[in-house]
Motif scaffolding. Structure first.
Motif, short mmCIF file in Angstrom:
data_model
loop_
_atom_site.label_atom_id
_atom_site.label_comp_id
_atom_site.label_asym_id
_atom_site.label_seq_id
_atom_site.Cartn_x
_atom_site.Cartn_y
_atom_site.Cartn_z
N GLY A 291 -8.02 88.50 -38.87
CA GLY A 291 -8.13 87.17 -38.63
C GLY A 291 -8.65 86.93 -36.97
N VAL A 292 -8.38 85.77 -36.83
CA VAL A 292 -9.35 85.38 -35.08
C VAL A 292 -9.06 86.08 -34.07
CG1 VAL A 292 -10.17 82.99 -34.36
CG2 VAL A 292 -9.43 82.87 -36.87
N ILE A 293 -10.17 85.99 -33.50
CA ILE A 293 -10.06 86.59 -32.19
C ILE A 293 -9.16 85.21 -31.31
CG2 ILE A 293 -11.06 87.76 -30.17
CD1 ILE A 293 -11.03 89.53 -32.87
N ALA A 294 -7.99 85.86 -30.94
CA ALA A 294 -7.59 84.92 -30.06
C ALA A 294 -7.25 83.07 -30.63
CB ALA A 294 -7.82 84.99 -28.59
N GLU A 295 -6.40 82.86 -31.06
CA GLU A 295 -5.93 81.32 -31.65
C GLU A 295 -6.65 80.82 -30.24
OE1 GLU A 295 -3.04 80.89 -33.65
OE2 GLU A 295 -3.68 82.65 -35.27
N GLY B 176 -13.76 84.44 -32.93
CA GLY B 176 -12.85 83.42 -32.29
C GLY B 176 -13.66 83.13 -30.75
N ASP B 177 -12.95 83.78 -29.65
CA ASP B 177 -12.84 83.25 -28.74
C ASP B 177 -13.62 84.05 -28.35
OD1 ASP B 177 -12.26 82.17 -25.66
OD2 ASP B 177 -10.61 84.05 -25.81
N VAL B 178 -14.88 83.56 -27.53
CA VAL B 178 -15.95 84.84 -26.59
C VAL B 178 -15.48 85.66 -25.34
CG1 VAL B 178 -17.09 83.68 -25.01
CG2 VAL B 178 -18.43 85.54 -26.50
N GLY C 137 -20.69 74.01 -47.83
CA GLY C 137 -20.42 74.27 -47.09
C GLY C 137 -21.15 74.23 -46.01
N LEU C 138 -22.52 73.93 -45.93
CA LEU C 138 -24.06 74.96 -45.10
C LEU C 138 -23.58 74.10 -43.90
CD1 LEU C 138 -26.46 75.05 -48.06
CD2 LEU C 138 -24.96 76.25 -46.65
N LEU C 139 -23.21 72.37 -43.32
CA LEU C 139 -23.09 71.89 -42.36
C LEU C 139 -21.33 71.84 -41.63
CD1 LEU C 139 -23.63 67.89 -43.29
CD2 LEU C 139 -25.31 69.96 -42.23
N LYS C 140 -21.98 72.80 -40.48
CA LYS C 140 -20.18 73.63 -39.56
C LYS C 140 -19.28 71.98 -39.22
CE LYS C 140 -22.28 76.81 -37.39
NZ LYS C 140 -22.52 77.88 -36.63
N PRO C 141 -18.71 71.93 -39.47
CA PRO C 141 -17.69 70.98 -38.60
C PRO C 141 -17.77 71.90 -37.10
CG PRO C 141 -16.30 72.61 -39.71
CD PRO C 141 -17.31 73.51 -40.09
N LYS C 142 -17.92 70.63 -36.14
CA LYS C 142 -17.56 70.86 -34.95
C LYS C 142 -16.13 71.30 -34.24
CE LYS C 142 -21.24 67.70 -33.56
NZ LYS C 142 -22.17 66.60 -33.18
N GLY C 143 -16.11 72.02 -33.63
CA GLY C 143 -15.17 72.97 -33.07
C GLY C 143 -14.59 73.41 -32.55
N GLY C 144 -13.80 74.30 -31.64
CA GLY C 144 -12.89 75.11 -31.05
C GLY C 144 -13.59 75.60 -30.10
N ASN C 145 -12.51 75.95 -28.98
CA ASN C 145 -12.76 76.48 -27.83
C ASN C 145 -13.19 77.58 -27.17
OD1 ASN C 145 -11.79 74.00 -27.10
ND2 ASN C 145 -9.56 75.11 -27.25
N HIS C 146 -15.19 77.84 -26.86
CA HIS C 146 -15.53 78.70 -26.32
C HIS C 146 -15.59 79.95 -27.39
CE1 HIS C 146 -15.39 76.31 -22.11
NE2 HIS C 146 -14.05 76.95 -22.06
N ASN C 147 -16.04 79.25 -28.36
CA ASN C 147 -16.06 79.89 -29.55
C ASN C 147 -17.65 81.06 -29.61
OD1 ASN C 147 -13.57 80.16 -30.43
ND2 ASN C 147 -14.25 78.64 -31.84
N GLU C 148 -17.80 81.90 -29.93
CA GLU C 148 -19.21 82.77 -30.55
C GLU C 148 -19.34 82.63 -32.33
OE1 GLU C 148 -21.96 85.62 -30.55
OE2 GLU C 148 -20.26 86.60 -30.35
#
Length: 236
Positions: free
Chosen positions: A21-25, A58-60, A225-236
């Protein structure tokens, strides 16, 4: 404390770490508790370890800290990717002395992203921060693959996806799980593709239809699904 996204398992074969899953929510930036817990569990034992990765990223900052901890670990670190190692998860994978991918797994690398608020000055600071984060990620990729920084930067710009054979060819991966020894020695040419290439290839086949129907290309992108929604904190 952040919700745990890792799980250690001990058996007769040694210790295995599962990253699913996601690296650090929540970001590890400024977090002292979670990295300490991860490091304590990593060092709560000796010997070689195996890491199974199936993560979209997830979180870089979390990925960078885990990468450093694994690189400093005294035992051998073997990484096995059984599903996907995308974005920040691909950074962690680079810590493996040996990196193996399932024949049906994928790896993806791209540029880091963040959310920023404020005036033009704040936007420039965010841009500078992302540039430095990208350079640090390139450091890990370069150390593992031996590819040039320019090549790696272009692959990240394109949001590149690799199947297992292409990952081996480029040096991100050392071998394909379940493959016979002679297959490992002379792998068939793998595949690499980018989001931009997929979008352009698809749109080039649509112009006449869209002109006749008046279909909005942007809406088609969203449906696919080719346009990604903006969001997330410092994600890579």
């Amino acid at each position: 404390m952040n919700k745990k996204f890792w799980n250690w398992v001990k058996d007769e074969d040694g210790r295995t770490l599962y990253l699913d899953g996601v690296i650090a929510e929540e970001t590890w930036f400024g977090d002292e508790v979670t990295p300490k817990q991860f490091k304590a569990e990593l060092l709560d034992g000796t010997g070689d370890i195996t890491i199974w990765i199936n993560s979209p990223g997830g979180d870089v900052f979390a990925a960078s800290q885990i990468y450093n901890m694994l690189m400093e670990y005294k035992g051998e670190v073997t990484v096995k990717i059984d599903g996907i190692a995308a974005s920040a998860a691909s950074v962690i994978a680079m810590a493996g002395g040996e990196v193996l991918m399932s024949p049906v797994s994928m790896m993806m690398i791209h540029n880091p992203m963040t959310i920023a608020f404020g005036d033009a000055g704040e936007m420039e600071k965010a841009k500078g921060m992302l540039s430095e984060v990208k350079e640090s990620i390139v450091n890990a990729y370069e150390l593992k693959t031996g590819l040039s920084r320019a090549k790696l930067s272009h692959l990240m710009d394109a949001e590149s996806w690799f199947n297992s054979k292409k990952a081996v060819e480029l040096g991100f991966c050392d071998g394909v799980m379940f493959a016979k020894e002679n297959d490992q020695a002379s792998p068939e040419e793998g595949m690499i593709y980018s989001q931009m290439a997929v979008v352009n290839s698809f749109l080039n086949k649509l112009p006449q239809k869209t002109k006749k129907t008046g279909t909005d290309i942007t809406q088609l992108d969203k449906r696919l699904g080719l346009l990604k929604p903006k969001g997330g904190n410092h994600n890579e």
